[in-house]
Design a protein around this motif. Structure first.
Motif, PDB file in Angstrom:
ATOM      1  N   HIS A  32      -6.661 -17.265  -0.097  1.00  0.00           N
ATOM      2  CA  HIS A  32      -6.524 -15.653   0.073  1.00  0.00           C
ATOM      3  C   HIS A  32      -6.378 -15.095  -1.353  1.00  0.00           C
ATOM      4  O   HIS A  32      -5.645 -15.880  -2.024  1.00  0.00           O
ATOM      5  CB  HIS A  32      -5.440 -15.515   1.189  1.00  0.00           C
ATOM      6  N   LEU A  33      -6.557 -13.929  -1.589  1.00  0.00           N
ATOM      7  CA  LEU A  33      -6.585 -13.204  -2.861  1.00  0.00           C
ATOM      8  C   LEU A  33      -5.319 -12.338  -2.870  1.00  0.00           C
ATOM      9  O   LEU A  33      -5.192 -11.598  -1.967  1.00  0.00           O
ATOM     10  CB  LEU A  33      -7.811 -12.427  -3.251  1.00  0.00           C
ATOM     11  N   TYR A  34      -4.459 -12.337  -3.927  1.00  0.00           N
ATOM     12  CA  TYR A  34      -3.542 -11.538  -4.221  1.00  0.00           C
ATOM     13  C   TYR A  34      -3.929 -10.676  -5.669  1.00  0.00           C
ATOM     14  O   TYR A  34      -4.134 -11.491  -6.541  1.00  0.00           O
ATOM     15  CB  TYR A  34      -2.222 -12.081  -4.492  1.00  0.00           C
ATOM     16  N   VAL A  35      -4.091  -9.337  -5.469  1.00  0.00           N
ATOM     17  CA  VAL A  35      -4.421  -8.416  -6.601  1.00  0.00           C
ATOM     18  C   VAL A  35      -3.657  -7.604  -7.206  1.00  0.00           C
ATOM     19  O   VAL A  35      -2.914  -7.151  -6.364  1.00  0.00           O
ATOM     20  CB  VAL A  35      -5.912  -7.886  -6.147  1.00  0.00           C
ATOM     21  N   SER A  36      -3.306  -7.555  -8.497  1.00  0.00           N
ATOM     22  CA  SER A  36      -2.656  -6.201  -9.220  1.00  0.00           C
ATOM     23  C   SER A  36      -3.568  -5.080  -9.415  1.00  0.00           C
ATOM     24  O   SER A  36      -4.689  -5.325 -10.010  1.00  0.00           O
ATOM     25  CB  SER A  36      -2.074  -6.737 -10.464  1.00  0.00           C
ATOM     26  N   ASP A  37      -3.101  -4.161  -8.452  1.00  0.00           N
ATOM     27  CA  ASP A  37      -3.919  -3.018  -8.462  1.00  0.00           C
ATOM     28  C   ASP A  37      -3.056  -1.905  -9.588  1.00  0.00           C
ATOM     29  O   ASP A  37      -2.034  -1.458  -8.986  1.00  0.00           O
ATOM     30  CB  ASP A  37      -4.007  -2.291  -7.079  1.00  0.00           C
ATOM     31  N   SER A  38      -3.957  -1.444 -10.628  1.00  0.00           N
ATOM     32  CA  SER A  38      -3.527  -0.762 -11.597  1.00  0.00           C
ATOM     33  C   SER A  38      -3.595   0.949 -11.353  1.00  0.00           C
ATOM     34  O   SER A  38      -3.776   1.538 -12.265  1.00  0.00           O
ATOM     35  CB  SER A  38      -3.959  -1.125 -12.878  1.00  0.00           C
ATOM     36  N   ARG A  39      -3.548   1.100 -10.087  1.00  0.00           N
ATOM     37  CA  ARG A  39      -3.682   2.812  -9.701  1.00  0.00           C
ATOM     38  C   ARG A  39      -2.540   3.249 -10.555  1.00  0.00           C
ATOM     39  O   ARG A  39      -1.611   3.064 -10.662  1.00  0.00           O
ATOM     40  CB  ARG A  39      -3.537   2.813  -8.416  1.00  0.00           C
ATOM     41  N   GLY A  40      -3.159   4.452 -11.234  1.00  0.00           N
ATOM     42  CA  GLY A  40      -2.066   5.799 -11.542  1.00  0.00           C
ATOM     43  C   GLY A  40      -1.976   5.376 -13.112  1.00  0.00           C
ATOM     44  O   GLY A  40      -1.221   5.992 -13.846  1.00  0.00           O
ATOM     45  N   MET A  41      -2.854   4.181 -13.993  1.00  0.00           N
ATOM     46  CA  MET A  41      -2.452   4.164 -15.392  1.00  0.00           C
ATOM     47  C   MET A  41      -2.993   5.545 -16.079  1.00  0.00           C
ATOM     48  O   MET A  41      -2.408   5.765 -17.012  1.00  0.00           O
ATOM     49  CB  MET A  41      -3.378   2.863 -15.672  1.00  0.00           C
ATOM     50  N   ALA A  63       4.512   0.323 -11.688  1.00  0.00           N
ATOM     51  CA  ALA A  63       4.077   1.051 -13.101  1.00  0.00           C
ATOM     52  C   ALA A  63       3.020   0.183 -13.656  1.00  0.00           C
ATOM     53  O   ALA A  63       3.379  -0.751 -14.576  1.00  0.00           O
ATOM     54  CB  ALA A  63       5.298   1.142 -13.961  1.00  0.00           C
ATOM     55  N   SER A  64       1.722   0.570 -13.378  1.00  0.00           N
ATOM     56  CA  SER A  64       0.555  -0.275 -13.999  1.00  0.00           C
ATOM     57  C   SER A  64       0.597  -1.584 -13.921  1.00  0.00           C
ATOM     58  O   SER A  64       0.836  -2.575 -15.057  1.00  0.00           O
ATOM     59  CB  SER A  64       0.474   0.349 -15.540  1.00  0.00           C
ATOM     60  N   GLU A  69       1.458   7.584 -13.492  1.00  0.00           N
ATOM     61  CA  GLU A  69       2.232   7.843 -12.363  1.00  0.00           C
ATOM     62  C   GLU A  69       2.467   6.421 -11.949  1.00  0.00           C
ATOM     63  O   GLU A  69       1.524   5.378 -11.959  1.00  0.00           O
ATOM     64  CB  GLU A  69       1.498   8.811 -11.234  1.00  0.00           C
ATOM     65  N   ALA A  70       3.611   6.067 -11.139  1.00  0.00           N
ATOM     66  CA  ALA A  70       3.830   4.750 -10.537  1.00  0.00           C
ATOM     67  C   ALA A  70       3.242   4.543  -9.315  1.00  0.00           C
ATOM     68  O   ALA A  70       4.133   4.546  -8.400  1.00  0.00           O
ATOM     69  CB  ALA A  70       5.277   4.437 -10.495  1.00  0.00           C
ATOM     70  N   THR A  71       1.826   4.309  -9.226  1.00  0.00           N
ATOM     71  CA  THR A  71       1.307   4.202  -7.911  1.00  0.00           C
ATOM     72  C   THR A  71       0.467   3.128  -7.693  1.00  0.00           C
ATOM     73  O   THR A  71      -0.324   2.799  -6.801  1.00  0.00           O
ATOM     74  CB  THR A  71       0.226   5.487  -7.834  1.00  0.00           C
ATOM     75  N   GLY A  72       0.548   2.167  -8.553  1.00  0.00           N
ATOM     76  CA  GLY A  72       0.053   0.867  -8.654  1.00  0.00           C
ATOM     77  C   GLY A  72       0.785  -0.064  -7.322  1.00  0.00           C
ATOM     78  O   GLY A  72       1.723   0.165  -6.808  1.00  0.00           O
ATOM     79  N   ARG A  73      -0.144  -1.226  -7.089  1.00  0.00           N
ATOM     80  CA  ARG A  73       0.212  -2.004  -5.937  1.00  0.00           C
ATOM     81  C   ARG A  73       0.023  -3.492  -6.263  1.00  0.00           C
ATOM     82  O   ARG A  73      -0.849  -3.775  -7.164  1.00  0.00           O
ATOM     83  CB  ARG A  73      -0.711  -1.418  -4.593  1.00  0.00           C
ATOM     84  N   GLY A 132      -6.313   3.758   2.089  1.00  0.00           N
ATOM     85  CA  GLY A 132      -6.604   5.163   1.797  1.00  0.00           C
ATOM     86  C   GLY A 132      -6.867   5.537   0.499  1.00  0.00           C
ATOM     87  O   GLY A 132      -7.074   6.518   0.086  1.00  0.00           O
ATOM     88  N   ALA A 133      -6.817   4.401  -0.349  1.00  0.00           N
ATOM     89  CA  ALA A 133      -7.053   4.660  -1.812  1.00  0.00           C
ATOM     90  C   ALA A 133      -7.821   3.363  -2.396  1.00  0.00           C
ATOM     91  O   ALA A 133      -7.472   2.237  -1.843  1.00  0.00           O
ATOM     92  CB  ALA A 133      -5.764   4.796  -2.641  1.00  0.00           C
ATOM     93  N   ARG A 134      -8.690   3.651  -3.150  1.00  0.00           N
ATOM     94  CA  ARG A 134      -9.493   2.660  -3.879  1.00  0.00           C
ATOM     95  C   ARG A 134      -8.493   1.870  -5.087  1.00  0.00           C
ATOM     96  O   ARG A 134      -7.660   2.666  -5.564  1.00  0.00           O
ATOM     97  CB  ARG A 134     -10.759   3.185  -4.700  1.00  0.00           C
ATOM     98  N   MET A 135      -9.136   0.638  -5.162  1.00  0.00           N
ATOM     99  CA  MET A 135      -8.168  -0.128  -6.226  1.00  0.00           C
ATOM    100  C   MET A 135      -8.777   0.244  -7.724  1.00  0.00           C
ATOM    101  O   MET A 135      -9.810   0.451  -7.786  1.00  0.00           O
ATOM    102  CB  MET A 135      -8.136  -1.613  -5.708  1.00  0.00           C
ATOM    103  N   ASN A 136      -7.887   0.018  -8.544  1.00  0.00           N
ATOM    104  CA  ASN A 136      -8.221  -0.623  -9.989  1.00  0.00           C
ATOM    105  C   ASN A 136      -7.604  -1.915  -9.928  1.00  0.00           C
ATOM    106  O   ASN A 136      -6.813  -2.216 -10.694  1.00  0.00           O
ATOM    107  CB  ASN A 136      -7.777   0.326 -11.086  1.00  0.00           C
ATOM    108  N   PRO A 137      -8.494  -2.980  -9.666  1.00  0.00           N
ATOM    109  CA  PRO A 137      -8.054  -4.408  -9.614  1.00  0.00           C
ATOM    110  C   PRO A 137      -8.015  -5.052 -11.007  1.00  0.00           C
ATOM    111  O   PRO A 137      -9.155  -4.900 -11.516  1.00  0.00           O
ATOM    112  CB  PRO A 137      -9.178  -5.030  -8.745  1.00  0.00           C
ATOM    113  N   ASP A 138      -6.985  -5.573 -11.299  1.00  0.00           N
ATOM    114  CA  ASP A 138      -6.920  -6.016 -12.749  1.00  0.00           C
ATOM    115  C   ASP A 138      -6.931  -7.441 -12.916  1.00  0.00           C
ATOM    116  O   ASP A 138      -7.780  -7.959 -13.188  1.00  0.00           O
ATOM    117  CB  ASP A 138      -5.704  -5.370 -13.458  1.00  0.00           C
TER     118      ASP A 138
END
Length: 341
Positions: free
Chosen positions: A167-176, A203-204, A180-184, A152-158
């Protein structure tokens, strides 16, 4: 990837959300000595190898990231803030000390790069547009690999890392942008069809890398100056994460991560042209520093790649003085996880 300020990107309308990725504070290097902190281990002096980029007039900055070696031993680097028409991916011949642009476009803000063990293509994270794109090894044939929402949310892939199967593993910096601590941490299947959240409430998140045995993921959280560990393959597929390392960075913040064959972590610092090196048990082994005479106008050491099977390391360092590669001898040999994705 180093975090950028809104003011710095005022002239770069196409990179609106990039303020989230490495942004943080504007650094004062007068605190560099204090940033090492107690237990900093030995000092490794990095040497200037070559200058790759100047500050772009259109964006007011340059920021090198994502160094990764290809199968032929060439080093690929991204320039996050390169405007349309300027090289956004550069290929460096480290033997001849030459570089050339191999890809540009009119919209991407690429914060990391990695070659897939599955199809051999170069994958880039586009932080601003929430996409992952791939290129042929020579920089041609751009394709959108993944775009859209995850839970339900777009990523900010870092940054990104590949497992052995591609397979890919991505740090998603949502909330920066909001603090807010909404990263994934997000997993994307190698065909780009399925994506799932492995960890949230972060947290980012910035750097991400598998450990040497591929048993789990190290990832850094920029606004908390910590490195966490996520063990994979538990009863439910994932074991709970835990804080593994608290980085005494002073004014500097945790950026990208690389891991050598011995399992040592190379933690990039935004706000200081240096890297902190830890073993897998969290002991601070060393600090890689740019000598003071070369550090003027350099604000961060975002990332590093270690030559596969060797110990020569190439660190991306940027600031108002331009974008540079610095070299040093790593504590362990390079592997796939030693490319700073």
């Amino acid at each position: 990837m180093r975090r950028l300020t809104v003011r710095s990107l005022a002239g770069l309308a196409t990179i609106g959300l990039l303020t989230l990725t490495g942004c943080g504070t504007e650094a004062d290097h007068s605190a560099a000595g204090a940033a090492a902190g107690p237990g900093a281990g030995r000092i490794i002096r990095a040497q200037q190898f070559m200058r790759l980029t100047d500050v772009h007039e259109a964006t007011g900055m340059t920021l090198l990231e994502g160094p990764v070696f290809d199968a032929d031993g060439a080093l690929h680097v991204v320039d996050v803030t390169a405007p349309p028409g300027a090289p956004k991916v550069l290929r460096v011949d480290v033997r001849r000390k030459t570089a050339k642009g191999v890809h540009t476009d009119d919209r991407g803000a690429y914060t990391s790069a990695q070659f897939s063990p599955y199809d051999g293509r170069l994958y880039l994270t586009d932080f601003s547009h929430g996409e992952i794109v791939s290129l042929a090894p020579d920089g041609s044939d751009p394709r959108t690999f993944f775009s859209g929402e995850v839970d339900g949310a777009r990523m900010n892939p870092d940054d990104l890392a590949f497992d052995r199967d591609g397979h890919l593993y991505v740090s998603d910096s949502r909330g920066m942008s909001t603090g807010e601590a909404t990263g994934r941490v997000v997993r994307v299947d190698r065909d780009g069809r399925n994506a799932s959240v492995l960890a949230d409430g972060l947290a980012s998140p910035n750097g991400i890398s598998f450990d040497a045995e591929y048993r789990g993921l190290w990832f850094s959280e920029l606004t908390e100056n910590r490195v966490s560990y996520l063990r994979l393959g538990g009863p439910a597929g994932i074991a709970p994460r835990h804080t593994a390392i608290r980085v005494d960075g002073g004014l500097a913040q945790t950026d990208s991560i690389a891991v050598d064959a011995d399992g040592n972590l190379y933690q990039g610092l935004h706000g200081r042209p240096a890297m902190a090196v830890y073993d897998k048990h969290g002991e601070r082994l060393a600090t890689v520093e740019v000598p003071a005479r070369a550090a003027e106008g350099l604000e961060s050491a975002t990332n590093v790649a270690i030559v596969p099977g060797g110990t020569r390391a190439y660190m991306t360092v940027s600031g108002p003085a331009g974008g540079y590669l610095f070299t040093f001898d790593a504590l362990g040999k390079g592997t796939r996880q030693s490319n700073g994705g």
